[in-house]
Design a protein around this motif. Structure first.
Motif, PDB file in Angstrom:
ATOM      1  N   SER A 206       0.782  -1.205  -0.299  1.00  0.00           N
ATOM      2  CA  SER A 206       0.009  -0.053   0.154  1.00  0.00           C
ATOM      3  C   SER A 206       0.531   1.252   0.214  1.00  0.00           C
ATOM      4  O   SER A 206       0.167   1.793   0.174  1.00  0.00           O
ATOM      5  N   LEU A 207       2.456   1.277   0.428  1.00  0.00           N
ATOM      6  CA  LEU A 207       2.884   2.045   0.314  1.00  0.00           C
ATOM      7  C   LEU A 207       2.849   2.711  -1.285  1.00  0.00           C
ATOM      8  O   LEU A 207       3.677   1.885  -2.684  1.00  0.00           O
ATOM      9  N   ARG A 208       3.209   3.560  -1.436  1.00  0.00           N
ATOM     10  CA  ARG A 208       3.039   5.172  -2.823  1.00  0.00           C
ATOM     11  C   ARG A 208       4.401   6.108  -2.450  1.00  0.00           C
ATOM     12  O   ARG A 208       4.130   6.867  -1.669  1.00  0.00           O
ATOM     13  N   LEU A 209       5.026   5.726  -3.567  1.00  0.00           N
ATOM     14  CA  LEU A 209       6.874   6.645  -3.714  1.00  0.00           C
ATOM     15  C   LEU A 209       6.523   7.867  -4.330  1.00  0.00           C
ATOM     16  O   LEU A 209       5.479   8.060  -5.199  1.00  0.00           O
ATOM     17  N   ARG A 210       6.437   9.136  -3.639  1.00  0.00           N
ATOM     18  CA  ARG A 210       6.845  10.543  -5.024  1.00  0.00           C
ATOM     19  C   ARG A 210       7.183  10.058  -5.769  1.00  0.00           C
ATOM     20  O   ARG A 210       7.779   9.452  -6.179  1.00  0.00           O
ATOM     21  N   ARG A 211       6.967  10.801  -7.012  1.00  0.00           N
ATOM     22  CA  ARG A 211       7.750  11.023  -7.946  1.00  0.00           C
ATOM     23  C   ARG A 211       9.149  11.854  -8.065  1.00  0.00           C
ATOM     24  O   ARG A 211       9.975  11.195  -9.186  1.00  0.00           O
TER      25      ARG A 211
ATOM     26  N   ILE B 231      11.666  11.213  -5.987  1.00  0.00           N
ATOM     27  CA  ILE B 231      12.359  10.307  -5.631  1.00  0.00           C
ATOM     28  C   ILE B 231      12.034   9.089  -5.825  1.00  0.00           C
ATOM     29  O   ILE B 231      12.878   7.876  -5.588  1.00  0.00           O
ATOM     30  N   ARG B 232      11.664   8.455  -6.771  1.00  0.00           N
ATOM     31  CA  ARG B 232      11.638   6.892  -7.919  1.00  0.00           C
ATOM     32  C   ARG B 232      12.944   7.030  -8.270  1.00  0.00           C
ATOM     33  O   ARG B 232      13.325   5.761  -8.372  1.00  0.00           O
ATOM     34  N   PHE B 233      14.077   8.019  -8.658  1.00  0.00           N
ATOM     35  CA  PHE B 233      15.433   7.244  -9.001  1.00  0.00           C
ATOM     36  C   PHE B 233      15.858   6.685  -8.347  1.00  0.00           C
ATOM     37  O   PHE B 233      16.671   6.120  -8.184  1.00  0.00           O
ATOM     38  N   GLU B 234      16.505   7.782  -6.819  1.00  0.00           N
ATOM     39  CA  GLU B 234      16.582   6.788  -5.898  1.00  0.00           C
ATOM     40  C   GLU B 234      15.789   5.875  -5.000  1.00  0.00           C
ATOM     41  O   GLU B 234      16.759   4.893  -4.651  1.00  0.00           O
ATOM     42  N   ALA B 235      14.852   5.587  -4.958  1.00  0.00           N
ATOM     43  CA  ALA B 235      14.399   3.950  -5.274  1.00  0.00           C
ATOM     44  C   ALA B 235      14.320   3.214  -5.811  1.00  0.00           C
ATOM     45  O   ALA B 235      15.304   1.778  -5.468  1.00  0.00           O
ATOM     46  N   ILE B 236      15.271   3.470  -7.411  1.00  0.00           N
ATOM     47  CA  ILE B 236      15.466   2.666  -7.839  1.00  0.00           C
ATOM     48  C   ILE B 236      16.419   2.325  -7.465  1.00  0.00           C
ATOM     49  O   ILE B 236      17.355   1.169  -7.572  1.00  0.00           O
ATOM     50  N   ALA B 237      17.671   3.175  -7.165  1.00  0.00           N
ATOM     51  CA  ALA B 237      19.398   2.975  -6.781  1.00  0.00           C
ATOM     52  C   ALA B 237      19.047   2.131  -5.714  1.00  0.00           C
ATOM     53  O   ALA B 237      20.103   1.533  -5.058  1.00  0.00           O
ATOM     54  N   LEU B 238      17.959   2.260  -4.821  1.00  0.00           N
ATOM     55  CA  LEU B 238      18.301   1.525  -3.319  1.00  0.00           C
ATOM     56  C   LEU B 238      17.828   0.040  -3.825  1.00  0.00           C
ATOM     57  O   LEU B 238      18.653  -0.500  -3.426  1.00  0.00           O
ATOM     58  N   VAL B 239      17.773   0.249  -4.617  1.00  0.00           N
ATOM     59  CA  VAL B 239      16.702  -1.760  -4.971  1.00  0.00           C
ATOM     60  C   VAL B 239      17.595  -1.748  -6.248  1.00  0.00           C
ATOM     61  O   VAL B 239      18.398  -3.789  -4.635  1.00  0.00           O
ATOM     62  N   VAL B 240      18.987  -0.739  -6.354  1.00  0.00           N
ATOM     63  CA  VAL B 240      19.736  -1.915  -7.211  1.00  0.00           C
ATOM     64  C   VAL B 240      20.748  -2.536  -6.467  1.00  0.00           C
ATOM     65  O   VAL B 240      21.532  -3.178  -6.203  1.00  0.00           O
ATOM     66  N   PHE B 241      21.228  -1.371  -4.949  1.00  0.00           N
ATOM     67  CA  PHE B 241      21.974  -1.434  -3.406  1.00  0.00           C
ATOM     68  C   PHE B 241      21.632  -2.768  -3.697  1.00  0.00           C
ATOM     69  O   PHE B 241      22.269  -3.636  -2.366  1.00  0.00           O
TER      70      PHE B 241
END
Length: 273
Positions: free
Chosen positions: A204-209, A211-221
């Protein structure tokens, strides 16, 4: 004399038997069955002393458990049968299997109280899933309507129960295998699963538009860390989840307070004639 005309009886259209399982429901149920097989395989590896493979099997079951629901929604193959099978698989993969793995790894040296702690983990996981199934059709679900879960979900509970194992894989410290430490921790995790604490629902969590790049970087890390240092990453994930529980409780209290204020400020209905 002409031969008599042979009448052909009209063929009846083939119909699916009433109550049959749709073919599109087979795929998600197959994924659930694979998760069940993976969880049970963890017990087999624990019996032979391969505790790392045993834990891996339960983690694989967790990944498959996260996929079966998405496959069912994608194929529109949701069914009551699938829901019941999923709960049964979760009870075994994240309740019975982790309890036996931890018992064979540490708690067997404390037979009476160690077995009691293992039983609590398995039974409380089943109780949590039974409570979840009983509340599926309930109209009032305050936690779910606010985007939260009630208590620690079964896959996360299995991961938390394995935290001493994760740390032992990294350090091999004998104290981490001491049943006097593992038994209370197992009981605590079992109680968290049946608790009424509000925990975050990641779906149910929704990311802000922005910070999408930061979220992808975190997933890669996190993915790179899981490949290079899997047990350290798993232990860090467990600690991060534990630290998130006070924040989820505070967030739900704030949502509940705002809802209560909105209900108080609502205008009263006009009196009936």
């Amino acid at each position: 004399m002409l031969p008599p005309v042979q009448r052909r009886m009209p063929r009846r259209p083939l119909r699916r038997a009433a109550g049959g399982l749709p073919l599109r429901a087979v795929a998600p149920n197959a994924v659930t069955a694979l998760a069940l097989c993976s969880g049970l395989s963890g017990i087999r590896f624990a019996i032979s002393g391969s505790f790392e493979l045993a834990v891996v099997m339960v983690l694989v079951a967790g990944v498959l458990d996260g996929l079966d629901g998405r496959v069912a929604r994608m194929l529109h193959g949701e069914s009551r049968f699938g829901a019941e099978l999923d709960s049964l698989a979760d009870a075994i993969s994240f309740g019975v299997s982790p309890a036996l793995i931890i018992y064979l790894w540490s708690l067997h040296t404390l037979p009476r109280f160690g077995w009691m702690a293992a039983l609590m983990l398995a039974v409380f996981c089943a109780l949590r899933l039974a409570r979840f199934n009983a509340a599926i059709d309930a109209s009032e679900q305050p936690h779910k309507s606010a985007g939260f879960l009630t208590g620690v979900p079964a896959p996360a509970g299995a991961g938390l129960a394995f935290l001493p194992l994760f740390l032992w894989f990294v350090t091999e410290e004998p104290i981490l295998r001491d049943p006097r430490l593992v038994a209370p921790w197992t009981v605590l995790v079992a109680m968290l699963m049946v608790s009424s604490l509000a925990t975050f629902s990641w779906t149910s969590l929704r990311l802000r538009r922005n910070i999408r790049f930061e979220a992808i970087a975190l997933v890669v890390f996190v993915g790179a860390a899981a490949v290079s240092a899997p047990w350290q990453t798993a232990a860090a994930a467990c600690v991060a989840y534990l630290l998130s529980i006070p924040f989820s409780v505070r967030s739900y209290a704030r949502v509940r307070r705002l809802r209560g204020g909105a209900a108080t400020d609502a205008p009263a209905p006009p009196p009936s004639a």
